[in-house]
Design a protein around this motif. Structure first.
Motif, PDB file in Angstrom:
ATOM      1  N   LEU A 247       0.706  -1.277  -0.120  1.00 25.21           N
ATOM      2  CA  LEU A 247      -0.032  -0.055  -0.074  1.00 25.21           C
ATOM      3  C   LEU A 247       0.781   1.467   0.035  1.00 25.21           C
ATOM      4  N   LEU A 248       2.030   1.134   0.653  1.00 24.22           N
ATOM      5  CA  LEU A 248       2.982   2.443   0.573  1.00 24.22           C
ATOM      6  C   LEU A 248       3.216   2.578  -0.895  1.00 24.22           C
ATOM      7  N   PHE A 249       3.346   1.963  -1.823  1.00 22.86           N
ATOM      8  CA  PHE A 249       4.059   1.927  -2.982  1.00 22.86           C
ATOM      9  C   PHE A 249       2.868   1.667  -4.122  1.00 22.86           C
ATOM     10  N   GLN A 306      15.970   1.065   5.962  1.00 19.37           N
ATOM     11  CA  GLN A 306      15.673  -0.041   4.945  1.00 19.37           C
ATOM     12  C   GLN A 306      14.748   0.396   4.076  1.00 19.37           C
ATOM     13  N   LEU A 307      13.830   1.249   4.201  1.00 17.18           N
ATOM     14  CA  LEU A 307      12.961   2.066   3.208  1.00 17.18           C
ATOM     15  C   LEU A 307      13.513   2.797   2.306  1.00 17.18           C
ATOM     16  N   ARG A 308      14.346   3.644   2.727  1.00 16.87           N
ATOM     17  CA  ARG A 308      15.206   4.682   2.075  1.00 16.87           C
ATOM     18  C   ARG A 308      16.241   3.924   1.183  1.00 16.87           C
ATOM     19  N   GLY A 309      16.825   2.747   1.463  1.00 20.07           N
ATOM     20  CA  GLY A 309      17.749   2.009   0.822  1.00 20.07           C
ATOM     21  C   GLY A 309      17.295   1.010  -0.350  1.00 20.07           C
ATOM     22  N   SER A 317      10.337  11.236   1.982  1.00 23.80           N
ATOM     23  CA  SER A 317       9.525  10.196   1.274  1.00 23.80           C
ATOM     24  C   SER A 317       9.552   9.272   2.382  1.00 23.80           C
ATOM     25  N   ALA A 318      10.772   8.754   2.857  1.00 22.60           N
ATOM     26  CA  ALA A 318      11.208   7.591   3.554  1.00 22.60           C
ATOM     27  C   ALA A 318      10.694   8.142   5.159  1.00 22.60           C
ATOM     28  N   ALA A 323       6.648   6.166   9.368  1.00 20.91           N
ATOM     29  CA  ALA A 323       5.636   6.287  10.473  1.00 20.91           C
ATOM     30  C   ALA A 323       4.265   5.390   9.886  1.00 20.91           C
ATOM     31  N   VAL A 324       4.231   5.780   8.830  1.00 21.63           N
ATOM     32  CA  VAL A 324       3.034   5.028   8.409  1.00 21.63           C
ATOM     33  C   VAL A 324       3.161   3.374   8.562  1.00 21.63           C
TER      34      VAL A 324
END
Length: 347
Positions: A247-249, A306-309, A317-318, A323-324
């Motif tokens: 859902l985040l992407f 981990q999200l950012r990389g 954005s990360a 937070a979500v």
């Protein structure tokens, strides 16, 4: 002693189970132009190009210990490349694995399985027999035991009142006041709901009501069964979490469910290894304040990295996705616990 044996068994079980999911890449043994012992094809390299079997096979008791050692300590040396990346650069590890660097790192599922068994082995070794502790805690709050204590306190108060009336003195006033306070406390406790609900709690679901009745009669066994089911079905956390990450992407077509599954599996493995580390730190005497601080701060920091990389995101954005994702992770965990309880109580 029983907990230690169980912990060792869980660790080796996790290692061997993880080993079954780990590819054989990197297990180099010379072929030397001999014939494959499995299919008879002449070997060109270290593995048979027809059936995939290694050219060199072990045939000794020491080889069994060697296999366990490989499973527990390094998965053919790949664990020493994987763990530092998982801790310090989780996003890079996830991205590189998704993009095809599979032989270099321990596969996420193998690492997850090993982490699960190692975590529950550590809980068993450090925390003792959880079922016995749960049995004791549950029995201390059970309505039957509370009622017995209440009746004994009332009988003692009646005896003190009778003795005080005969002696016509105030020597027993203090004891009488203590007993009255005790009775008020026990009356309050008897009105509270026990570990698995009050005796008259009915949900209308026959199987669940029957399970609750069994849990109240033997809470220690119930907690032990729930603990066993927790690591048996821990893999359910992966399919529960993947849709939330997707859902985040939702609007980024280049990321697939496979990518999210790798992200989730590596992330869960890290969280379990973090849990093990914090338990050992507490055992070593680290102040509880530091352990609490690490428990609340490390997971979001790791998720952010981990999200950012993994998805090559910018900081802002990360940040909002982290937070979500924390809220999603909490939701997935609560769902898992509810499903676990329903399964344990209705099975």
């Amino acid at each position: 002693m029983t907990a230690d044996i169980g912990a060792a068994a869980d660790t080796m079980t996790g290692a061997l189970l993880a080993r079954s999911f780990e590819p054989d890449a990197g297990e180099a043994h010379g072929g030397g132009g001999a014939l494959c012992l499995n299919c008879g094809t002449r070997l060109i390299g270290e593995h048979c190009h027809a059936c995939g079997q290694a050219g060199h096979v072990h045939r000794s008791l020491g080889a069994i210990a060697h296999e366990i050692g490989h499973g527990v300590f390094h998965f053919e040396g790949k664990i020493w490349r994987t763990l530092p990346m998982l801790v310090l650069h989780p996003g890079t590890l996830t991205r590189r694995y998704v993009q095809g660097e599979r032989a270099r790192f321990v596969s996420p599922l193998a690492l997850f399985l090993f982490s699960v068994f190692l975590m529950f082995a550590t809980i068993s070794a450090v925390g003792g027999e959880m079922s016995e502790l749960a049995q004791e805690a549950a029995s201390n709050t059970s309505s039957a035991k509370t009622s017995a204590k209440l009746e004994a306190a009332r009988a003692e108060l009646a005896r003190v009142e009778a003795q005080r009336a005969r002696t016509k003195t105030g020597d027993l006033d203090t004891e009488r006041a203590v007993l009255r306070t005790t009775i008020r406390g026990l009356e309050t406790t008897s009105d509270q709901v026990g570990v698995f609900g009050s005796a008259d709690l009915k949900t209308g679901w026959a199987r669940l009501d029957h399970g609750l009745a069994k849990a109240r009669s033997n809470p220690g066994l119930t907690v032990y069964k729930l603990q066993t089911s927790a690591y048996k079905y821990s893999w359910v956390l992966i399919p529960l979490s993947v849709p939330f990450v997707a859902l985040l992407f939702l609007w980024r077509r280049r990321h697939h469910l496979y990518d999210h599954a790798i992200f989730v599996t590596y992330s869960l493995a890290f969280m379990m290894l973090l849990t093990i580390t914090l338990m050992l730190a507490r055992l070593a005497g680290l102040p509880s304040g530091w352990i609490t601080f690490a428990a609340f701060m490390v997971p979001p920091i790791h998720m952010f990295a981990q999200l950012r990389g993994a998805y090559e995101l910018r900081k802002r954005s990360a940040a909002w996705r982290t937070a979500v994702l924390l809220a999603f992770a909490f939701t997935a965990l609560i769902t898992f616990v509810v499903l676990l309880l329903l399964h344990g109580l209705t099975d």
